[in-house]
Design a protein around this motif. Structure first.
Motif, mmCIF file in Angstrom:
data_model
loop_
_atom_site.group_PDB
_atom_site.id
_atom_site.type_symbol
_atom_site.label_atom_id
_atom_site.label_comp_id
_atom_site.label_asym_id
_atom_site.label_seq_id
_atom_site.Cartn_x
_atom_site.Cartn_y
_atom_site.Cartn_z
ATOM 1 N N PHE A 182 0.735 -1.301 -0.020
ATOM 2 C CA PHE A 182 0.097 -0.006 -0.022
ATOM 3 C C PHE A 182 0.753 1.237 -0.047
ATOM 4 C CE2 PHE A 182 -2.786 3.111 2.226
ATOM 5 C CZ PHE A 182 -3.902 3.132 1.146
ATOM 6 N N MET A 183 1.840 1.090 0.785
ATOM 7 C CA MET A 183 2.619 2.554 1.031
ATOM 8 C C MET A 183 3.272 2.712 -0.457
ATOM 9 S SD MET A 183 5.834 3.515 3.245
ATOM 10 C CE MET A 183 7.369 2.760 2.088
ATOM 11 N N HIS A 184 3.742 1.985 -1.014
ATOM 12 C CA HIS A 184 4.385 2.157 -2.515
ATOM 13 C C HIS A 184 3.423 2.489 -3.349
ATOM 14 C CE1 HIS A 184 8.454 1.638 -1.012
ATOM 15 N NE2 HIS A 184 8.014 0.323 -0.186
ATOM 16 N N VAL A 185 2.371 1.897 -3.505
ATOM 17 C CA VAL A 185 1.193 2.016 -4.663
ATOM 18 C C VAL A 185 0.659 3.291 -4.353
ATOM 19 C CG1 VAL A 185 -0.761 0.846 -5.510
ATOM 20 C CG2 VAL A 185 1.126 -0.464 -4.927
ATOM 21 N N ARG A 186 0.202 3.551 -3.129
ATOM 22 C CA ARG A 186 -0.339 4.752 -2.799
ATOM 23 C C ARG A 186 0.542 6.017 -3.240
ATOM 24 N NH1 ARG A 186 -1.981 6.553 3.352
ATOM 25 N NH2 ARG A 186 0.194 6.219 3.470
ATOM 26 N N ALA A 187 1.865 5.906 -2.864
ATOM 27 C CA ALA A 187 2.938 7.012 -3.078
ATOM 28 C C ALA A 187 2.865 7.209 -4.533
ATOM 29 C CB ALA A 187 4.272 6.682 -2.590
ATOM 30 N N ILE A 188 3.022 6.253 -5.318
ATOM 31 C CA ILE A 188 3.059 6.372 -6.743
ATOM 32 C C ILE A 188 1.674 6.773 -7.490
ATOM 33 C CG2 ILE A 188 2.518 4.005 -7.857
ATOM 34 C CD1 ILE A 188 5.739 6.019 -8.389
ATOM 35 N N ARG A 189 0.745 6.514 -6.938
ATOM 36 C CA ARG A 189 -0.498 7.155 -7.354
ATOM 37 C C ARG A 189 -0.603 8.681 -6.889
ATOM 38 N NH1 ARG A 189 -4.762 3.861 -9.058
ATOM 39 N NH2 ARG A 189 -4.809 1.506 -7.968
ATOM 40 N N ARG A 190 -0.265 9.090 -5.849
ATOM 41 C CA ARG A 190 -0.082 10.504 -5.771
ATOM 42 C C ARG A 190 0.703 11.067 -6.409
ATOM 43 N NH1 ARG A 190 0.320 10.879 0.876
ATOM 44 N NH2 ARG A 190 -2.053 10.797 1.346
ATOM 45 N N ARG A 191 1.775 10.560 -6.916
ATOM 46 C CA ARG A 191 2.730 11.305 -7.857
ATOM 47 C C ARG A 191 2.164 11.498 -9.345
ATOM 48 N NH1 ARG A 191 8.951 10.194 -9.671
ATOM 49 N NH2 ARG A 191 8.930 11.045 -11.630
ATOM 50 N N THR A 192 1.514 10.401 -9.843
ATOM 51 C CA THR A 192 0.928 10.424 -11.085
ATOM 52 C C THR A 192 -0.364 10.960 -11.229
ATOM 53 O OG1 THR A 192 0.377 8.258 -10.911
ATOM 54 C CG2 THR A 192 2.696 8.463 -11.516
ATOM 55 N N ILE A 193 -1.038 11.146 -10.131
ATOM 56 C CA ILE A 193 -2.408 11.528 -10.481
ATOM 57 C C ILE A 193 -2.430 12.835 -11.135
ATOM 58 C CG2 ILE A 193 -2.905 12.737 -8.362
ATOM 59 C CD1 ILE A 193 -5.191 10.538 -10.144
ATOM 60 N N PHE A 194 -1.406 13.836 -10.928
ATOM 61 C CA PHE A 194 -1.438 14.909 -11.827
ATOM 62 C C PHE A 194 -1.000 15.101 -13.040
ATOM 63 C CE2 PHE A 194 -0.685 15.508 -6.922
ATOM 64 C CZ PHE A 194 -1.611 15.876 -6.823
ATOM 65 N N VAL A 232 3.093 4.445 -15.774
ATOM 66 C CA VAL A 232 4.422 4.590 -14.821
ATOM 67 C C VAL A 232 5.538 3.970 -15.691
ATOM 68 C CG1 VAL A 232 5.764 3.440 -13.011
ATOM 69 C CG2 VAL A 232 3.380 4.409 -12.383
ATOM 70 N N GLU A 233 5.459 3.127 -16.410
ATOM 71 C CA GLU A 233 6.320 2.253 -17.395
ATOM 72 C C GLU A 233 6.732 3.435 -18.486
ATOM 73 O OE1 GLU A 233 6.862 -1.623 -19.452
ATOM 74 O OE2 GLU A 233 4.662 -1.161 -19.315
ATOM 75 N N GLU A 234 5.729 4.100 -19.029
ATOM 76 C CA GLU A 234 6.208 5.039 -20.081
ATOM 77 C C GLU A 234 6.570 6.357 -19.644
ATOM 78 O OE1 GLU A 234 4.025 6.936 -24.191
ATOM 79 O OE2 GLU A 234 2.822 5.542 -22.856
ATOM 80 N N PHE A 235 6.198 6.904 -18.476
ATOM 81 C CA PHE A 235 6.466 8.383 -18.071
ATOM 82 C C PHE A 235 7.270 8.629 -17.083
ATOM 83 C CE2 PHE A 235 2.461 8.492 -20.791
ATOM 84 C CZ PHE A 235 2.828 9.071 -21.834
ATOM 85 N N VAL A 236 7.257 7.730 -15.967
ATOM 86 C CA VAL A 236 7.893 7.783 -14.619
ATOM 87 C C VAL A 236 9.389 7.319 -14.753
ATOM 88 C CG1 VAL A 236 7.725 7.291 -12.218
ATOM 89 C CG2 VAL A 236 5.627 7.848 -13.723
ATOM 90 N N THR A 237 10.095 8.218 -14.084
ATOM 91 C CA THR A 237 11.546 8.005 -13.900
ATOM 92 C C THR A 237 11.653 7.864 -12.323
ATOM 93 O OG1 THR A 237 12.317 9.118 -15.924
ATOM 94 C CG2 THR A 237 13.948 8.869 -14.319
ATOM 95 N N ILE A 238 12.394 6.723 -11.720
ATOM 96 C CA ILE A 238 12.452 6.678 -10.431
ATOM 97 C C ILE A 238 14.091 6.382 -10.164
ATOM 98 C CG2 ILE A 238 11.977 5.164 -8.425
ATOM 99 C CD1 ILE A 238 9.330 4.642 -9.434
ATOM 100 N N GLU A 239 14.576 7.262 -9.579
ATOM 101 C CA GLU A 239 16.067 6.991 -9.378
ATOM 102 C C GLU A 239 16.505 6.251 -8.090
ATOM 103 O OE1 GLU A 239 17.611 11.019 -9.361
ATOM 104 O OE2 GLU A 239 17.173 11.680 -11.435
ATOM 105 N N LEU A 291 -2.587 2.563 -14.720
ATOM 106 C CA LEU A 291 -1.363 3.212 -13.949
ATOM 107 C C LEU A 291 -0.164 2.704 -14.177
ATOM 108 C CD1 LEU A 291 -0.399 4.914 -11.497
ATOM 109 C CD2 LEU A 291 -1.008 3.070 -10.051
ATOM 110 N N ARG A 292 -0.167 1.219 -14.436
ATOM 111 C CA ARG A 292 1.089 0.317 -14.654
ATOM 112 C C ARG A 292 1.780 1.118 -15.756
ATOM 113 N NH1 ARG A 292 3.933 -3.293 -17.077
ATOM 114 N NH2 ARG A 292 5.200 -4.833 -15.869
ATOM 115 N N ARG A 293 0.970 1.068 -16.990
ATOM 116 C CA ARG A 293 1.550 1.816 -18.353
ATOM 117 C C ARG A 293 1.967 3.121 -18.292
ATOM 118 N NH1 ARG A 293 -3.105 -1.299 -19.965
ATOM 119 N NH2 ARG A 293 -4.420 0.332 -20.053
#
Length: 226
Positions: free
Chosen positions: A165-177, A219-226, A215-217
């Motif tokens: 939950f912590m990680h999925v929620r955090a990535i939802r928060r980042r990408t919802i915008f 993140v795969e296409e647009f999100v960079t995680i360092e 959401l998965r697609r």
């Protein structure tokens, strides 16, 4: 920079337990995948903020490390643990499977008023004005998905989902915008609620799975995680 927001602790629990719960709650509320997120934890600042000595604080951090929420690096300090992009994609995939089955179960076990309560997390927002309420909708979005898991009344699904939950929620928060995702999310949620209210388990399961895989697609296409 985004960082932990902590409050002094009080009560009859052990100092270690109280420190552990305070830090864990703060981590859960933090958007750890925000590019500006401050991941390094300052032990002295934490101890002062919470109101404990360094010993129970370090015991709390050790427990959080065992749970994979933080990591200690020799001679560098303690950091909130981010997952890699590959790990996040796997987590979202597993979440899609868990929540879609939960949605099917909701159609079988949840009361009408429980399903109806989901409208408050969807109908409050419209595609026209969501941009001016993005913070509120981001929180409602998280509660919507958590509610589906809870309404399934399947403890094992809930326990496994809680670990993600912590990680999925955090990535939802980042990408919802991003990429107009909020408006499309609202439309998806409305369809999901309709399927749940109709007690159409097959459709509810499919809609929830497809929604999460979007959401998965993204993140795969647009999100960079360092």
């Amino acid at each position: 920079m985004d960082g932990l927001e902590l409050r002094p602790i009080a009560g009859a629990q052990s100092l270690k337990t109280r420190a552990y719960e305070a830090i864990k709650a703060a981590i859960f509320e933090m958007n750890i995948y925000d590019e500006r997120a401050q991941l390094r934890l300052d032990e002295r600042a934490l101890a002062l903020s919470i109101g404990v000595s360094r010993t129970p604080l370090r015991e709390a951090l050790a427990q959080l490390e065992q749970e994979g929420l933080v990591r200690a690096e020799p001679r560098r300090g303690v950091y909130i643990q981010r997952r890699t992009k590959a790990e996040i994609l796997e987590m979202i995939t597993v979440w899609a499977a868990l929540e879609s089955m939960a949605a099917r179960l909701v159609t079988e076990v949840a009361a009408d008023d429980e399903i109806g309560a989901l409208h408050a997390l969807v109908d409050t927002f419209s595609g026209d004005d969501v941009d001016s309420h993005m913070g509120e909708y981001s929180d409602a979005n998280i509660r919507f998905h958590a509610a589906i898991i809870a309404l399934s009344r399947c403890k094992l699904i809930g326990d496994i989902a809680n670990g993600l939950f912590m990680h999925v929620r955090a990535i939802r928060r980042r990408t919802i915008f991003e990429q107009d995702r909020a408006r499309r999310s609202i439309l998806d949620h409305r369809e999901i609620v309709e399927a749940l209210e109709a007690r159409n388990g097959e459709r509810a399961e499919r809609l929830v799975r497809e929604h999460t895989l979007k959401l998965r697609r993204h993140v795969e296409e647009f999100v960079t995680i360092e």
